[in-house]
Design an enzyme around this catalytic site. Sequence first.
Site, PDB file in Angstrom:
ATOM      1  CG  HIS A   5      -0.275   0.106   2.523  1.00  0.00           C
ATOM      2  ND1 HIS A   5      -0.006  -0.993   3.288  1.00  0.00           N
ATOM      3  CD2 HIS A   5       0.201   1.167   3.227  1.00  0.00           C
ATOM      4  CE1 HIS A   5       0.599  -0.628   4.411  1.00  0.00           C
ATOM      5  NE2 HIS A   5       0.746   0.687   4.392  1.00  0.00           N
ATOM      6  CD  GLU A  62      -1.698   3.111   6.352  1.00  0.00           C
ATOM      7  OE1 GLU A  62      -1.305   3.874   7.255  1.00  0.00           O
ATOM      8  OE2 GLU A  62      -1.100   2.058   6.046  1.00  0.00           O
ATOM      9  CG  ASN A  66      -1.799  11.281  12.786  1.00  0.00           C
ATOM     10  OD1 ASN A  66      -1.743  10.135  13.221  1.00  0.00           O
ATOM     11  ND2 ASN A  66      -0.976  11.721  11.853  1.00  0.00           N
ATOM     12  CG  HIS A  80       2.389  10.983  -9.588  1.00  0.00           C
ATOM     13  ND1 HIS A  80       3.596  11.317 -10.155  1.00  0.00           N
ATOM     14  CD2 HIS A  80       1.933   9.911 -10.274  1.00  0.00           C
ATOM     15  CE1 HIS A  80       3.858  10.484 -11.140  1.00  0.00           C
ATOM     16  NE2 HIS A  80       2.862   9.607 -11.230  1.00  0.00           N
ATOM     17  CD  GLU A 123       0.716   9.852 -14.397  1.00  0.00           C
ATOM     18  OE1 GLU A 123       1.220  10.190 -15.479  1.00  0.00           O
ATOM     19  OE2 GLU A 123       1.271   9.054 -13.600  1.00  0.00           O
TER      20      GLU A 123
END
Length: 146
Positions: A5, A62, A66, A80, A123
């Site tokens: 991820h 992910e 916070n 990107h 993108e």
Amino acid sequence: MRYLHTMVRVADLDTSLKFYCDCLGLTEIRRLESKEGRFSLIYLAAPEDEDNATSSDTPLLELTYNWDPEEYGGGRNFGHLAYEVDNIYDICQHLMDNGITINRPPRDGWMAFIRSPDNVSIELLQRGDRLPVQEPWASMQNTGEW
């Protein structure tokens, strides 16, 4: 080795989920809330990756939220995220209709860039061959940074 991820910190979870899910079309796969650590992790997948994401936790985006407010500097140093789309013009129109700025329009029928609410560059690439060049995209200028 396998790709798992990419983690992106977000400042406003609701705004980010609206962007990534409602506008971009990703799906929430799972969520982890840590009261002790005071954070939330939300794992998203592109529609064509949902089966793999559900069965093997990959590939995922992910979102890390916070709970205590923090300032995050420009996501440009990150680089990107990139997603392949079925129709570059349709997705860009959908994004614009939802108030998203197309920073680099798909003038060539193949590539566009947008930014998330936290300034992460994204993108968008046309699946397969480039689409025929068409207006209003061909005449649009770049806007801001991408």
